[in-house]
Enzyme design. Structure first.
Site, PDB file in Angstrom:
ATOM      1  N   GLU A   1      12.500   1.430  13.395  1.00  0.00           N
ATOM      2  CA  GLU A   1      12.025   2.793  13.190  1.00  0.00           C
ATOM      3  C   GLU A   1      12.393   3.717  14.344  1.00  0.00           C
ATOM      4  OE1 GLU A   1       8.803   2.980  10.056  1.00  0.00           O
ATOM      5  OE2 GLU A   1       7.806   1.800  11.618  1.00  0.00           O
TER       6      GLU A   1
ATOM      7  N   GLU B   1      -0.853  -0.683   5.262  1.00  0.00           N
ATOM      8  CA  GLU B   1      -0.121  -0.436   4.011  1.00  0.00           C
ATOM      9  C   GLU B   1       0.009  -1.694   3.168  1.00  0.00           C
ATOM     10  OE1 GLU B   1       3.533   1.527   5.149  1.00  0.00           O
ATOM     11  OE2 GLU B   1       2.505   3.413   5.550  1.00  0.00           O
TER      12      GLU B   1
ATOM     13  N   CYS C   1       0.447 -18.798  -4.389  1.00  0.00           N
ATOM     14  CA  CYS C   1       0.133 -17.604  -5.168  1.00  0.00           C
ATOM     15  C   CYS C   1       0.049 -17.944  -6.650  1.00  0.00           C
ATOM     16  CB  CYS C   1       1.152 -16.492  -4.895  1.00  0.00           C
ATOM     17  SG  CYS C   1       0.849 -15.662  -3.306  1.00  0.00           S
TER      18      CYS C   1
ATOM     19  N   CYS D   1       2.375 -13.999   3.224  1.00  0.00           N
ATOM     20  CA  CYS D   1       1.898 -14.411   1.906  1.00  0.00           C
ATOM     21  C   CYS D   1       0.398 -14.173   1.854  1.00  0.00           C
ATOM     22  CB  CYS D   1       2.181 -15.890   1.678  1.00  0.00           C
ATOM     23  SG  CYS D   1       1.178 -16.574   0.326  1.00  0.00           S
TER      24      CYS D   1
ATOM     25  N   GLU E   1      -1.288   8.767   8.238  1.00  0.00           N
ATOM     26  CA  GLU E   1       0.098   8.827   8.727  1.00  0.00           C
ATOM     27  C   GLU E   1       0.835   9.920   7.974  1.00  0.00           C
ATOM     28  OE1 GLU E   1       2.464   5.295   8.613  1.00  0.00           O
ATOM     29  OE2 GLU E   1       0.823   3.996   9.239  1.00  0.00           O
TER      30      GLU E   1
ATOM     31  N   CYS F   1       5.043 -17.649  -4.195  1.00  0.00           N
ATOM     32  CA  CYS F   1       5.014 -19.049  -3.767  1.00  0.00           C
ATOM     33  C   CYS F   1       4.091 -19.858  -4.672  1.00  0.00           C
ATOM     34  CB  CYS F   1       4.580 -19.135  -2.303  1.00  0.00           C
ATOM     35  SG  CYS F   1       2.818 -18.853  -2.040  1.00  0.00           S
TER      36      CYS F   1
ATOM     37  N   CYS G   1       4.019 -11.934  -3.624  1.00  0.00           N
ATOM     38  CA  CYS G   1       4.566 -13.227  -3.193  1.00  0.00           C
ATOM     39  C   CYS G   1       4.580 -14.129  -4.414  1.00  0.00           C
ATOM     40  CB  CYS G   1       3.704 -13.814  -2.073  1.00  0.00           C
ATOM     41  SG  CYS G   1       4.211 -15.492  -1.618  1.00  0.00           S
TER      42      CYS G   1
END
Lengths: 654, 654, 654
Positions: free
Chosen positions: B348, B148, B158, B113, B300, B155, B153
């Protein structure tokens, strides 16, 4: 309808969005456009009552006064659809809860819980206050309670309300167990407290619980409406009180509301991108005309695009004109739009209006003014009601039952079948009453029930009477299957009618992709997909037969009863249904026009409406000379209806 | 960029997955492959701080030392993207909450969060500790905060943060009510406490609330980044600090982050299965080159397949090579991959790597080595930046507004339109700057705004200036419609520009399937689907006209302003846009090559990159003799570019 | 199997739905239809125990008595699948919770939480009570625990149970961290309390957590079953106890249940609308025959339509007959249907039955009677078991791993691949054992593993042994990839088998739409979509090659091992697989028939079943004269199998 000479024309008006100088401009432009009524206050709660003890209605008095000055009537709305944020914060129970148990947050509309006393009490209070303050204005012609009632709530209070509703309905838990068939799947209830709303479950929900919940939800919203109607009534005298319906909207059974509104008022937003829109819209209008069997009011429609679809195609000028006049042709005593002036902000800023953000200089607004003049020219139609030639049966509860998830085929859409059955009559120029299976059917020579899945004893009695008195009854597939609790009626279907039909259904047969061929001497060979049935035939005449190892007759009839076990293509369905109309001795009244020839033709009072929904001109043959009321052009012999055009013809005696 | 001679080459390295003996093998293989930088620590929080009071960084010191020994630089990451399970258990607020109110469980990543002090404090602490411990290593060349950033969120914290953000923005609740247009739908707020995040609602959410929430969410993540950047700065001196962007990722407005990163770093995973990938990727690279207007870093990319799509096609050898070199052509000073060694476990494990599970003997790894050598050969390009020929406008907030659910057409995808408009310039070999509408546009002779739905006054001022100074401006459909609060700008659109255009838009006209025909003398007749508009034209020249009863002009232009009301097919769009480039006096710089002829050509510094994205060879005509830097082959007269091939040409003076 | 001469025939019977007079009618009609067993009590909990302290079993005694009188056996079910509403209200923990944390409400079935003591204790209690009360009836021939175990629950109790299961499996948290690869993505757990069910997460869940949760969920349901089995055992002596499986149902690993049921019993509802149904159904039957390697019982099937699909096509008479006889051909010792009498109410009122709502006069019921007689005629087959010619490997855990969301291609469906590989053997008349990779494979000359993604060391050992002893092994794509924790096996795949194959896989290559061409001298050129792989070949023989720049060999083989890296079209796959059967020296046993020629042929004991699944007659060549057991017609030379027909042939010695 309200006391007003001529037809109503106007729309929702939300002046609280604009500074005062815009109000004056609006009223001038309304007058120029022929507007004679506006709906005020639909979403004004937070403006009227900005906090628990603050009331601000001066602005509303001002605008009602200004409108009065311009001779414009007011349809005064109670603002209960959207309680203000302060209330939702102080009393969270006011906000409804999803099936998953999530309480709605603010920022949208129509988020109220229909059970919460904190909501109900305050909605009543604001209605009473408005009633008391505005009862003396002569231009407050009508009262409009809430807006588009149509939501679910799954809070604990609604759970308790559902139990209360069930107790009233069943009296004993044993009766509920019996009605719901709880002996299956170990669902037997031992006390009322165990019964709950159909919340989240791992698999299919008991269908009787499902259908009772739908009835309850409709009744609960009706209670919300009645709360306010009964609060207003002593204050507003005999001025009409209503709320706005939404056609065949499937969460509310408007048939059960019909008796409680003084005017049937409908919001209708047919999709201009849908080529089937004309007959779908006509069907909805006929439903409204048949609810109460008197003139009704188009309470909301759009002059251009809406903004709630995935994509929102606007109306062409020709389309807009046909839409407004079609409503009048089908018995509307007025056409109002959402909304007068396009909003600048908010979730509907891209919904069109009578006056868009681009201003009064647009093609759209010029057409709005022309329509105002046209409706004035049709004022003589006010109050004219015409009874239909044919009864088409539609019951909300039967639709709910037929589309409940445990049925043989979840592809089935009752309304689509009803639309298909309506279409040939509409194309032929018949006027169709859309009625319930339990209202009086005695006056109809042709009764068609496209999808009478749920069949009450009263309806069965009426159906038998139709056949027994020598009139015609036509039943669609999957009819006569369940009782009011969705329990199977005993024996083969259509239950209670197999003797009159001379045939019985033994299995329903939903078809895989590819469908099946049907051969018929009378109606030609054809192909059906979706639904089929396995019939066993006694005395019935077989009109069409499945080409399938395990299926036999597809369409059968006796003297007065025709049964279709599938959904034939449009032209075959038309052939079957128009045969039945002929057997019933019916022919359409096309006024001065000899035959429809591709046009949509409908009589109302002394006038005949003609619409060309196609992109090519149509040539209508005339029985008598006519004058087009909107252009004052006379015609005789034939009448050229331009591509997309509308005409309103007055017959001149030859 | 970091202090390093030549271009960077390497990838994420997560040695905590492997025993020590693998580390040594890895470092040897890295050296052989030409790797000169690796990113450490992105997901190491639970390893570094296995419980509240335990810190384990010895292993990290060891690996940094080992890498130093091999001359490999380190991009040191703070591990804040994924707080460890012990923290999520001890402090549940650390875990974010969905819109529906469900708190995330452990087992994935990026579950934090962004408001929770329990998270923010500890993220700061771990960053400070790493900064203090690793500030002295000369090979720690760069700092990488989090990973990234890009999540929501819902909550309570927030919610409170949103209210705080709004208070700062609007100061008074009255100003918020005005900006949000809460007079509509009874949404007027009487106190800050009533305002909430756009949680679950029964219908459309207020669009101003929606767009402010998107701004807030982006700003809140930026705060998370700044927390750590400001904690690191005093410890790491002037070593660059950054975080990795994700192209046009739609939850974060990178334009507002640009000033806060020392290096613009991007993660890009174009889909090899998408035939449109080359120009989509080029566009993303141009965005990164234009954020900060300086060399950037490919942080990346994948050497083979990824594993987050529905199906994940790998790259061919030719495709991999084009991808790496294309980034360099577009101004990247290095290309890093996720990840050096393929994971054995975890979500991954099927994501490719520079060294896959099949070992160093594969075709893929041999190609990885070849690319290492190639980048070494291109070292002279480090630091070279080229300014674009054309300004293409992209604003996150305008995309958010145009794709908000209450717009006329939910099919509209702004990025797709931007890609289509970018394509003809890319095909012609122009270099395009992707800029915001409010940054300085004064140097551009051609400004194209494919989708300027939200138009701020500053942008309007710049747009008018473009036209008034004699340069060219091209506007796409649905432009100049709303202000920063998504409120309609008054009057017809493109608002504030209709006088310069000599035309105005009166209705938006989303088209049903089937679309509409358009005729044009200059550009040939063509067909469009999706979007159209109803225009009213004054002085504008009509370049194309709808074949539709209610629609007229489709593309119009004045001296300096061209307006498209639809999305023409690629070749028509190219014809219109390249006409405008010509009017602006622009021609692409193709270096020694006379014309693109199907190849993708781009100059950077003294070198010219040529890519053949097709499966057939291409013949390029040369103006001057060249040497291919990667093969050392000279060519003159013409250059044969094999199917799929990449070339980097150095011009030899004739 | 139960002590009974001949094959079982009957169905679920839920008499608590009907008044007593219906019971007598039912028993008479059962007797006439040849019914010799019914399943009682599956959903009777609320009837048996209408409240905490009330027990009502008299009715059950009565019906067991009545059935005994008619010589009808009882399969007595414990009613634990659906706990009654009173229990769910008094003990909310009894009701399961969704992944999102929503507790189920009443109104459906199978809503129990498998962890809750309040449920488990009471389920045990009701089982014990029934066991004690009904142990003395001689016609109670079999016990049936619960119903179709197969659900998830995400409550806190299940979370704790998961932690308990993991502790038992891994002993230390370090071992779990290692097995789950928590070093990646910062998932390292410091205490058991931090580990949780895979609830809602922002992105991919750790695949080892995912697969362990699937194992746990299967084991937890098995515990529920064992609870009751162990409670019943001392009461019911050696009467068989079982529960009903659901074929390849993917939430439960029936292989791990196999040892705990006395009779393998299966519920199978193949979709009559699916043209692939015959071989899919045959495959499921072979799975059941192979679980336990002995005769099994078709516990539930439908005589007509079901009602849980989107649309539910019924069975034709021919189809129904083939379905019943196919089960017997594949080793079933009886065929029971859901249910004897169609329910009047509840969610399954549209599910067909042996006796439908339309009564005993229907075609369907006449066929039910005929089938009763047919099964009586096949009584000699009771107890006959035949071992298969070929081992086809199917492991639930491998399917779970291969379809886990982080794999290279989420389009992959293991069962579909298994079905495709089964088909050519089925068409050729081979009998296929469907076995796990870790059970004894020593007797098979041909082992085919269509999708051995997860490869345990024991299985690898067996696979190597197959090749090393000179038998044939065939592996499908994406095989030999991960260990039991879904961690990649080291090096190229098929791991541990590349030496025997002489080839290795370097990259998986999911294909975009369009697929790729493959050329093969032996099997003809063909096209594949979906999956491909990049192989590097040593000594292997290349049987087919991709036409693609980066891909080479597609199908390769060594002496004893054939590897397919793609999914060839059916005819190519058949060619490859039947080649392998030939290499293994296998030929199908077709009894008196010389070749299948389009018919489905299968031997059981002395009889040969022949089915014509097509709509055209088939001509079978006979090696010996036969008599059709069901018609008593002899034939020699050839046998004409009518369209859709079934035959059971007894070979007459020539």
């Amino acid at each position: 309808m309200i006391e007003q000479k001529g037809l109503l024309y106007g729309g929702d008006y939300n002046p609280e969005q604009w500074p005062r100088e815009v109000w004056d401009e609006d009223i001038n432009l309304m007058a120029e456009a022929g507007v004679n009524i506006v709906t005020l206050g639909v979403f004004s709660w937070a403006t009227i009552q900005p906090s628990e003890d603050a009331w601000r209605t001066e602005w509303l008095h001002d605008i009602v006064d200004k409108l009065a000055g311009a001779g414009i009537a007011v349809d005064m709305a109670t603002p209960s659809a959207s309680p203000p944020p302060w209330l939702g914060l102080a009393e969270p129970t006011v906000r409804a809860t999803t099936r998953e148990g999530i309480r709605y947050s603010h920022g949208s509309r129509n988020h109220f819980c229909p059970s919460a006393p904190a909501y109900r009490d305050r909605a009543r209070e604001v209605a009473r206050r408005l009633g008391a303050e505005f009862d003396t204005y002569p231009n407050v012609a009508m009262w409009h309670v809430g807006n588009e009632y149509g939501q679910y709530c799954f809070c604990e209070m609604c759970g308790a309300a559902f139990r209360g509703w069930l107790q009233k309905r069943y009296e004993s838990i044993a009766a509920l167990n019996d009605a719901w068939g709880t002996a299956f799947w170990s669902q037997r209830y031992s006390a009322w407290a165990e019964v709950d709303l159909p919340r989240v479950a791992p698999y299919l929900i008991n269908p009787a619980q499902y259908i009772d919940h739908r009835r309850f939800a409709s009744d609960l919203l009706l209670d919300c409406y009645l709360d306010q109607r009964d609060s207003l009534r002593p204050l507003v005298g005999d001025r009409p009180i209503t709320t706005n319906f939404m056609g065949f909207f499937d969460l509310v059974d408007y048939k059960s509301w019909e008796a409680h509104v003084d005017v049937v008022a409908d919001d209708h937003y047919g999709d201009p991108a849908d080529s089937q829109q004309p007959h779908h819209t006509a069907l909805v209008h006929d439903l409204m005309r048949s609810l109460g069997h008197k003139p009704w009011l188009m309470m909301e429609q759009a002059m251009g695009a809406v903004n709630f679809r995935h994509f929102n195609t606007p109306k062409t000028d020709a389309h807009r004109r046909r839409d407004v006049l079609r409503a009048v042709a089908h018995g509307a005593d007025g056409v109002l739009s959402f909304q007068w002036r396009q909003s600048k902000s908010g979730s509907e800023r891209f919904h069109s209006a009578m006056l868009t953000n681009a201003g009064p200089g647009t093609r759209l607004h010029q057409e709005v003014r022309k329509l105002g003049a046209d409706l004035r020219a049709l004022g003589q139609l006010q109050g004219e009601h015409r009874r239909g030639d044919i009864a088409l049966i539609f019951d909300w509860e039967s639709m709910w039952a037929a589309e409940e998830p445990s049925v043989p085929d979840r592809r089935l859409r009752v309304l689509e079948r009803v639309q298909e059955w309506y279409r040939p009559f509409w194309e032929a120029g018949f006027l169709v009453d859309v009625v319930s299976s339990t209202e009086d059917l005695s006056g109809y020579h042709l009764v068609v029930a496209p999808s009478q899945h749920l069949l009450r004893p009263e309806a069965l009695g009426q159906f038998r009477a139709v056949v027994e008195r020598g009139d015609q009854l036509v039943l669609g597939p999957f009819s006569g299957v369940v009782d009011e609790h969705t329990a199977l009626l005993p024996g083969p279907t259509p239950a209670g009618l197999t003797d009159l039909l001379g045939a019985e259904v033994h299995q329903w047969w939903p078809l895989p992709e590819g469908g099946v061929e049907i051969s018929s001497d009378r109606h030609g060979s054809f192909h059906v997909g979706g639904w089929a049935e396995q019939l066993s035939v006694g005395d019935a005449v077989v009109l069409a037969t499945y080409e399938h190892s395990d299926l036999g007759p597809a369409v059968v009839s006796s003297e007065g009863l025709t049964y279709l076990s599938c959904d034939p293509p449009a032209e075959v369905l038309a052939s079957i249904l128009l045969d039945c109309a002929q057997k019933a001795g019916l022919a359409p009244d096309l006024g001065p026009i000899s035959s429809t020839r591709g046009a949509e033709i409908l009589r109302r009072g002394p006038l005949t409406f003609a619409f060309n929904n196609s992109e090519t001109p149509l040539q209508l043959e005339l029985v008598n000379p006519v004058v087009d009321l909107l252009t004052n052009q006379p015609a005789s012999g034939s009448y050229q209806l331009a591509a997309g055009a509308s005409a309103v013809l007055r017959e001149e005696s030859r």
